[in-house]
Design a protein around this motif. Sequence first.
Motif, PDB file in Angstrom:
ATOM      1  N   GLY A 157       0.849  -1.102   0.283  1.00 34.45           N
ATOM      2  CA  GLY A 157       0.310   0.339  -0.559  1.00 34.45           C
ATOM      3  C   GLY A 157       0.670   1.178   0.341  1.00 34.45           C
ATOM      4  O   GLY A 157       0.383   2.147  -0.567  1.00 34.45           O
ATOM      5  N   TRP A 158       2.259   1.225   0.888  1.00 36.66           N
ATOM      6  CA  TRP A 158       3.232   2.676   0.856  1.00 36.66           C
ATOM      7  C   TRP A 158       3.289   2.679  -0.651  1.00 36.66           C
ATOM      8  O   TRP A 158       3.252   3.061  -1.326  1.00 36.66           O
ATOM      9  N   TRP A 159       3.558   1.575  -1.193  1.00 39.13           N
ATOM     10  CA  TRP A 159       4.291   1.782  -2.711  1.00 39.13           C
ATOM     11  C   TRP A 159       2.936   2.198  -3.458  1.00 39.13           C
ATOM     12  O   TRP A 159       3.553   3.181  -4.533  1.00 39.13           O
ATOM     13  N   LEU A 160       2.112   1.930  -3.312  1.00 40.80           N
ATOM     14  CA  LEU A 160       0.953   2.247  -4.429  1.00 40.80           C
ATOM     15  C   LEU A 160       0.369   3.401  -4.418  1.00 40.80           C
ATOM     16  O   LEU A 160       0.290   4.126  -4.999  1.00 40.80           O
ATOM     17  N   GLY A 161       0.797   4.379  -3.007  1.00 41.80           N
ATOM     18  CA  GLY A 161       0.782   5.785  -2.466  1.00 41.80           C
ATOM     19  C   GLY A 161       1.388   5.778  -2.608  1.00 41.80           C
ATOM     20  O   GLY A 161       1.085   7.637  -3.130  1.00 41.80           O
ATOM     21  N   THR A 162       2.705   5.725  -3.011  1.00 43.00           N
ATOM     22  CA  THR A 162       4.098   6.683  -3.920  1.00 43.00           C
ATOM     23  C   THR A 162       2.960   7.107  -4.997  1.00 43.00           C
ATOM     24  O   THR A 162       3.642   8.035  -5.929  1.00 43.00           O
ATOM     25  N   GLU A 163       2.988   5.697  -5.590  1.00 44.55           N
ATOM     26  CA  GLU A 163       2.443   5.693  -7.285  1.00 44.55           C
ATOM     27  C   GLU A 163       2.140   7.123  -7.119  1.00 44.55           C
ATOM     28  O   GLU A 163       2.215   7.932  -8.157  1.00 44.55           O
ATOM     29  N   VAL A 164       1.240   7.134  -7.059  1.00 49.85           N
ATOM     30  CA  VAL A 164      -0.491   8.007  -6.927  1.00 49.85           C
ATOM     31  C   VAL A 164       0.428   9.244  -6.595  1.00 49.85           C
ATOM     32  O   VAL A 164       0.121  10.735  -6.788  1.00 49.85           O
ATOM     33  N   ALA A 165       0.594   9.619  -5.232  1.00 49.98           N
ATOM     34  CA  ALA A 165       1.555  10.659  -5.144  1.00 49.98           C
ATOM     35  C   ALA A 165       2.253  11.741  -6.338  1.00 49.98           C
ATOM     36  O   ALA A 165       2.599  12.450  -6.597  1.00 49.98           O
ATOM     37  N   ALA A 166       3.227  10.967  -6.380  1.00 58.40           N
ATOM     38  CA  ALA A 166       4.247  11.274  -7.650  1.00 58.40           C
ATOM     39  C   ALA A 166       3.216  11.451  -9.465  1.00 58.40           C
ATOM     40  O   ALA A 166       3.216  12.604  -9.678  1.00 58.40           O
ATOM     41  N   GLY A 167       2.066  10.547  -9.319  1.00 52.62           N
ATOM     42  CA  GLY A 167       1.296  11.073 -10.572  1.00 52.62           C
ATOM     43  C   GLY A 167       0.328  12.373 -10.293  1.00 52.62           C
ATOM     44  O   GLY A 167       0.488  13.004 -11.375  1.00 52.62           O
ATOM     45  N   ARG A 168       0.155  12.329  -9.195  1.00 58.70           N
ATOM     46  CA  ARG A 168      -0.362  14.182  -8.586  1.00 58.70           C
ATOM     47  C   ARG A 168       0.076  15.139  -8.446  1.00 58.70           C
ATOM     48  O   ARG A 168       0.356  16.242  -9.436  1.00 58.70           O
ATOM     49  N   ILE A 169       1.876  15.112  -8.692  1.00 62.80           N
ATOM     50  CA  ILE A 169       2.608  16.072  -8.554  1.00 62.80           C
ATOM     51  C   ILE A 169       2.395  16.168  -9.965  1.00 62.80           C
ATOM     52  O   ILE A 169       3.020  17.537 -10.266  1.00 62.80           O
ATOM     53  N   ALA A 170       3.320  15.413 -11.001  1.00 58.91           N
ATOM     54  CA  ALA A 170       3.492  15.393 -12.527  1.00 58.91           C
ATOM     55  C   ALA A 170       2.344  15.746 -12.846  1.00 58.91           C
ATOM     56  O   ALA A 170       2.275  16.749 -13.803  1.00 58.91           O
ATOM     57  N   HIS A 171       1.085  15.729 -12.878  1.00 60.14           N
ATOM     58  CA  HIS A 171      -0.043  16.415 -13.315  1.00 60.14           C
ATOM     59  C   HIS A 171      -0.396  17.188 -13.291  1.00 60.14           C
ATOM     60  O   HIS A 171      -0.957  17.924 -14.076  1.00 60.14           O
ATOM     61  N   ALA A 172       0.150  18.079 -11.747  1.00 58.77           N
ATOM     62  CA  ALA A 172      -0.118  19.266 -11.277  1.00 58.77           C
ATOM     63  C   ALA A 172       0.958  19.932 -11.801  1.00 58.77           C
ATOM     64  O   ALA A 172       0.191  21.247 -12.469  1.00 58.77           O
ATOM     65  N   ALA A 173       2.474  19.320 -12.008  1.00 58.18           N
ATOM     66  CA  ALA A 173       3.262  20.366 -12.910  1.00 58.18           C
ATOM     67  C   ALA A 173       2.856  20.810 -14.236  1.00 58.18           C
ATOM     68  O   ALA A 173       3.901  21.109 -15.082  1.00 58.18           O
ATOM     69  N   GLY A 174       1.427  19.990 -14.880  1.00 57.78           N
ATOM     70  CA  GLY A 174       1.629  20.017 -16.570  1.00 57.78           C
ATOM     71  C   GLY A 174       2.550  18.803 -16.497  1.00 57.78           C
ATOM     72  O   GLY A 174       2.535  18.921 -18.579  1.00 57.78           O
ATOM     73  N   VAL A 175       2.939  17.898 -16.679  1.00 58.28           N
ATOM     74  CA  VAL A 175       3.473  17.019 -17.769  1.00 58.28           C
ATOM     75  C   VAL A 175       3.071  15.823 -17.877  1.00 58.28           C
ATOM     76  O   VAL A 175       1.507  15.889 -17.399  1.00 58.28           O
ATOM     77  N   ALA A 176       3.220  15.526 -18.956  1.00 61.45           N
ATOM     78  CA  ALA A 176       2.065  14.471 -19.831  1.00 61.45           C
ATOM     79  C   ALA A 176       2.602  13.041 -19.154  1.00 61.45           C
ATOM     80  O   ALA A 176       3.031  12.278 -19.373  1.00 61.45           O
TER      81      ALA A 176
END
Length: 301
Positions: free
Chosen positions: A68-87
């Motif tokens: 669960g920690w690993w998937l939580g890190t993945e979701v967090a990274a996805g949110r960060i990248a999406h908020a920064a306008g990354v594809a």
Amino acid sequence: MDSALTESAVETARRGTVALARLCERLALPPEKPDVLSNRGSLMLRLPGAGLVARVSTHTGAQRRDPGWWLGTEVAAGRIAHAAGVAVVPPAHDVDPGPHEVDGQWISLWEDLGPQEARATPQESGAALAAWHAALADAGPELPRMTVAHQVITEPLEYAVRHGFITRAEHAALTREHEDALAGTAGLGTEEVLLHGDAHRGNLLRDRSGRWCWSDLEEACRGPVEWDLAVLGSTPTDEIGRTALTAYCEITGRPLPTREDLAPWLRLRSLEGNAWAIGCAVTFPERYAEPAREYVERIVG
């Protein structure tokens, strides 16, 4: 489905599909039979009616101390990248992306980019990684540092020795290889960025506007840019890797690294990928046991 993979693959798909159905009921998502997109380290299931893709952490999750920690890190990274306008493939917008625990299985939910009929060229993968690093150089300071070179290696090896795929002597030899490989990168590396962690072109998906978007962020972490460059350049053929690195360096203005420059990182990357396969060999021996055993024997000598 390949009959040689039937036993583990079918059972994994069955259990993951049941867990996802229960999650859909919990989240009031439309009940439907999902499409299996991939059934390797994780089970990827498309929910067409919801416009989502579910990642069920199966064989990879089994070897993690805390999936669960690993998937939580993945979701967090996805949110960060999406908020920064990354594809990037974004976490689900209209429903909690998770991670969700269902009957001991961990699931995250992602926006569905639609059917994938093409693969990024080496030039496109180099450009996509350059865009990722440019936008995310200072992002994610709260994310862990260099899990790709530490826990991603130690956890599956510990799992494999507990379950008898490798002996304690083999585990000790692989641990020495890990220590030596880490020592080889000590003091190396230039700027630190938010790494994708597994930045090869197989992890690029095309969205409906034609952009290549990064997926599979489970190994995203902070660390030296050289890690991602080693992954980008470590392809089945030197020509593909060199072409991708050349595209990256032309965009970023970095000097093109030689294979010798990246050798210490490539050694760690090789151990990381093989440690994952060693862990997967416990639950999916039909696919992973043979290559995992070959690597162990090569290291143990």
